[in-house]
Design a protein around this motif. Structure first.
Motif, PDB file in Angstrom:
ATOM      1  N   TYR A   1       4.684  -0.226  13.232  1.00  0.00           N
ATOM      2  CA  TYR A   1       5.764  -0.439  12.274  1.00  0.00           C
ATOM      3  C   TYR A   1       6.506  -1.740  12.586  1.00  0.00           C
ATOM      4  O   TYR A   1       6.704  -2.095  13.745  1.00  0.00           O
ATOM      5  N   GLU A   2       6.909  -2.424  11.521  1.00  0.00           N
ATOM      6  CA  GLU A   2       7.662  -3.662  11.653  1.00  0.00           C
ATOM      7  C   GLU A   2       8.934  -3.576  10.814  1.00  0.00           C
ATOM      8  O   GLU A   2       9.042  -2.757   9.895  1.00  0.00           O
ATOM      9  N   THR A   3       9.894  -4.426  11.145  1.00  0.00           N
ATOM     10  CA  THR A   3      11.144  -4.519  10.397  1.00  0.00           C
ATOM     11  C   THR A   3      11.477  -5.988  10.178  1.00  0.00           C
ATOM     12  O   THR A   3      11.265  -6.810  11.073  1.00  0.00           O
TER      13      THR A   3
ATOM     14  N   GLU B   1       7.642  -2.384   7.063  1.00  0.00           N
ATOM     15  CA  GLU B   1       6.273  -2.856   6.928  1.00  0.00           C
ATOM     16  C   GLU B   1       5.467  -2.350   8.122  1.00  0.00           C
ATOM     17  O   GLU B   1       6.038  -1.933   9.128  1.00  0.00           O
ATOM     18  N   PHE B   2       4.134  -2.401   8.018  1.00  0.00           N
ATOM     19  CA  PHE B   2       3.309  -2.057   9.169  1.00  0.00           C
ATOM     20  C   PHE B   2       1.965  -2.759   9.075  1.00  0.00           C
ATOM     21  O   PHE B   2       1.489  -3.110   7.997  1.00  0.00           O
TER      22      PHE B   2
ATOM     23  N   GLN C   1      -2.319   3.706  13.757  1.00  0.00           N
ATOM     24  CA  GLN C   1      -2.260   2.439  13.015  1.00  0.00           C
ATOM     25  C   GLN C   1      -3.194   1.408  13.625  1.00  0.00           C
ATOM     26  O   GLN C   1      -3.840   0.636  12.908  1.00  0.00           O
ATOM     27  N   SER C   2      -3.292   1.396  14.935  1.00  0.00           N
ATOM     28  CA  SER C   2      -4.159   0.449  15.621  1.00  0.00           C
ATOM     29  C   SER C   2      -5.631   0.833  15.474  1.00  0.00           C
ATOM     30  O   SER C   2      -6.482  -0.015  15.178  1.00  0.00           O
ATOM     31  N   GLU C   3      -5.955   2.097  15.685  1.00  0.00           N
ATOM     32  CA  GLU C   3      -7.351   2.548  15.661  1.00  0.00           C
ATOM     33  C   GLU C   3      -8.004   2.316  14.302  1.00  0.00           C
ATOM     34  O   GLU C   3      -9.184   1.949  14.222  1.00  0.00           O
ATOM     35  N   PHE C   4      -7.229   2.485  13.216  1.00  0.00           N
ATOM     36  CA  PHE C   4      -7.807   2.390  11.881  1.00  0.00           C
ATOM     37  C   PHE C   4      -7.328   1.159  11.105  1.00  0.00           C
ATOM     38  O   PHE C   4      -7.618   1.025   9.922  1.00  0.00           O
ATOM     39  N   ASN C   5      -6.614   0.271  11.775  1.00  0.00           N
ATOM     40  CA  ASN C   5      -6.107  -0.955  11.163  1.00  0.00           C
ATOM     41  C   ASN C   5      -5.344  -0.658   9.875  1.00  0.00           C
ATOM     42  O   ASN C   5      -5.691  -1.111   8.784  1.00  0.00           O
ATOM     43  N   LEU C   6      -4.275   0.102  10.008  1.00  0.00           N
ATOM     44  CA  LEU C   6      -3.423   0.436   8.877  1.00  0.00           C
ATOM     45  C   LEU C   6      -2.521  -0.761   8.543  1.00  0.00           C
ATOM     46  O   LEU C   6      -1.832  -1.288   9.419  1.00  0.00           O
ATOM     47  N   VAL C   7      -2.541  -1.155   7.283  1.00  0.00           N
ATOM     48  CA  VAL C   7      -1.736  -2.281   6.814  1.00  0.00           C
ATOM     49  C   VAL C   7      -1.044  -1.860   5.523  1.00  0.00           C
ATOM     50  O   VAL C   7      -1.693  -1.358   4.596  1.00  0.00           O
TER      51      VAL C   7
ATOM     52  N   MET D   1      -5.452   0.292   3.653  1.00  0.00           N
ATOM     53  CA  MET D   1      -4.282  -0.234   2.955  1.00  0.00           C
ATOM     54  C   MET D   1      -3.443   0.956   2.520  1.00  0.00           C
ATOM     55  O   MET D   1      -3.901   1.799   1.739  1.00  0.00           O
ATOM     56  N   GLY D   2      -2.208   1.061   3.042  1.00  0.00           N
ATOM     57  CA  GLY D   2      -1.454   2.280   2.842  1.00  0.00           C
ATOM     58  C   GLY D   2      -0.043   2.108   2.338  1.00  0.00           C
ATOM     59  O   GLY D   2       0.602   1.071   2.525  1.00  0.00           O
ATOM     60  N   CYS D   3       0.431   3.171   1.700  1.00  0.00           N
ATOM     61  CA  CYS D   3       1.830   3.309   1.288  1.00  0.00           C
ATOM     62  C   CYS D   3       2.359   4.540   2.018  1.00  0.00           C
ATOM     63  O   CYS D   3       1.951   5.670   1.735  1.00  0.00           O
ATOM     64  N   ASP D   4       3.243   4.311   2.972  1.00  0.00           N
ATOM     65  CA  ASP D   4       3.726   5.343   3.879  1.00  0.00           C
ATOM     66  C   ASP D   4       5.206   5.567   3.593  1.00  0.00           C
ATOM     67  O   ASP D   4       6.020   4.651   3.769  1.00  0.00           O
ATOM     68  N   CYS D   5       5.567   6.769   3.173  1.00  0.00           N
ATOM     69  CA  CYS D   5       6.964   7.045   2.827  1.00  0.00           C
ATOM     70  C   CYS D   5       7.894   6.673   3.981  1.00  0.00           C
ATOM     71  O   CYS D   5       7.614   6.986   5.146  1.00  0.00           O
TER      72      CYS D   5
END
Length: 379
Positions: free
Chosen positions: A72-74, A66-67, A344-350, A320-324
């Motif tokens: 990135y998170e686990t 997840e992110f 991820q921080s600059e554009f608030n990727l979730v 809002m993203g789907c990242d392989c």
């Protein structure tokens, strides 16, 4: 307010959902999309979601990671609540991907359009997009997405295939209170906010060409390349033994098909040592040409794309993203994870690390595919 994201790293599903609930203002939102690690006990997590969010429509999927804006998170659960003042959302479940036909696709899109018309906040055709979540091990994405795209009438569409941790063998989507396999969720999202659907990869150019001479399209398994055992040919190309082939190698040395002027990666899933074959995450078949491709810096195409959209649409509220998941592995392996986190921080990727990405009827691998949602609304 446009939307709110939330995250919990609690391993107990009840605690995790309680923490998400505390971060989300449920009085402002009807629909919540979540992405959860497959390490959760899914039956207990379903119970927790249903008990903590009884009045919300919750949809989601399992992930390979997840992110959010923090990186990135686990082993977490990430959620996004869409505020009703900015988004009108209608979703539906495809219960059986195997039997999903063109007729079903037409009926699905028509039903979603009719339902969204009753609560649309902006012009339906120009201010809407479609989001899909699919069982990532169903091997049905290509037919499903092709059928669906036939009837979208130009409305942009993106999505992702559910993932799973290294120890799992099933991927799930969540709809109507249950985790499900061999299923998909389609969401019709109408919004007042400016947005842009996009997809990027980091392919540079072709190095060599390989011809698939024996394959099973149904299982996405390639038995022979250039008339020789597929795994042996690929390993020799990499200067490795078959035993050394793993997810990191696949992420750094992908194979791709060329359609028009563009290359589309067909990611390798695993080696099947009983046959020395290769299983893929995307469609493969006898006779196709697989190109060994070189790669550019994994972060630069995404950064340039997001900067370009920002110049056009204004500051991002969220991407809002789907990242392989193979991009995540490559980012770590190449030692550029700090640069990835900065984007991820600059554009608030979730979003989540997927087993495949969807855009306008295509099923892709090793891309970042998503929607840029601006702070600015259409006039």
């Amino acid at each position: 307010m446009i939307s709110t994201s939330a995250i919990s790293s609690a391993s107990d599903p009840q605690i995790a959902c309680s923490e998400l609930k505390a971060q989300l203002d449920l009085s402002l939102m009807t629909t919540i999309i979540f992405y959860c690690a497959s390490s959760f006990d899914l039956s207990l997590l379903a119970d927790a979601i249903n008990s903590h969010f009884p009045d919300n429509e919750c949809v989601g999927c399992t992930t390979a990671g997840e992110f959010n804006g923090a990186g990135y998170e686990t082993d977490t659960i990430v959620a996004v609540g869409f505020h009703d003042s900015c988004f009108a959302i209608q979703s539906t479940l495809i219960e059986n991907l195997t039997e999903f036909s063109t007729f079903d696709a037409q009926k699905t899109i028509n039903s979603l359009r009719e339902s969204i018309a009753e609560k649309a906040l902006a012009h339906i055709d120009s201010n809407s997009f479609i989001f899909s979540l699919v069982d990532g091990l169903s091997a049905k994405e290509e037919v499903f997405l092709t059928n669906l795209d036939t009837f979208t009438n130009g409305i942009p569409h993106f999505g992702g295939s559910a993932g799973v941790g290294l120890d799992g063998n099933k991927t799930h989507v969540f709809y109507d209170g249950k985790f499900r396999t061999s299923a998909a969720i389609v969401m019709f999202i109408n919004t007042k906010q400016k947005f842009s659907i996009f997809s990027v990869n980091h392919v540079d150019q072709c190095r060599s060409k390989l011809v698939v001479t024996d394959a099973d399209a149904r299982t996405r398994q390639v038995f022979e390349i250039n008339g020789e055992p597929a795994a042996s040919v690929y390993a020799e190309l990499m200067g490795l033994s078959v035993d050394e082939l793993d997810a990191e190698v696949f992420s750094l040395h992908p194979l791709a098909v060329k359609i028009g002027r563009d290359y589309y990666i067909r990611s390798i899933q695993r080696v099947n040592k009983a046959f020395y074959s290769l299983s893929f995450y995307c469609a493969v078949d006898k006779g196709i040409v697989l190109n060994e491709v070189s790669l550019v810096d994994i972060n630069m195409p995404l950064l340039k794309k997001l900067q370009s959209i920002r110049n056009s649409l204004g500051s991002p509220h969220m991407v809002m993203g789907c990242d392989c998941f193979l991009r995540r592995i490559a980012s770590v392996s190449k030692g550029v994870i700090d640069k990835t986190h900065a984007i991820q921080s600059e554009f608030n990727l979730v979003g989540f690390n997927a087993y495949g990405e969807h855009i306008n009827g295509l099923h892709l691998n090793q891309t970042f595919t998503g929607v840029y949602i601006s702070e600015e609304a259409y006039e």
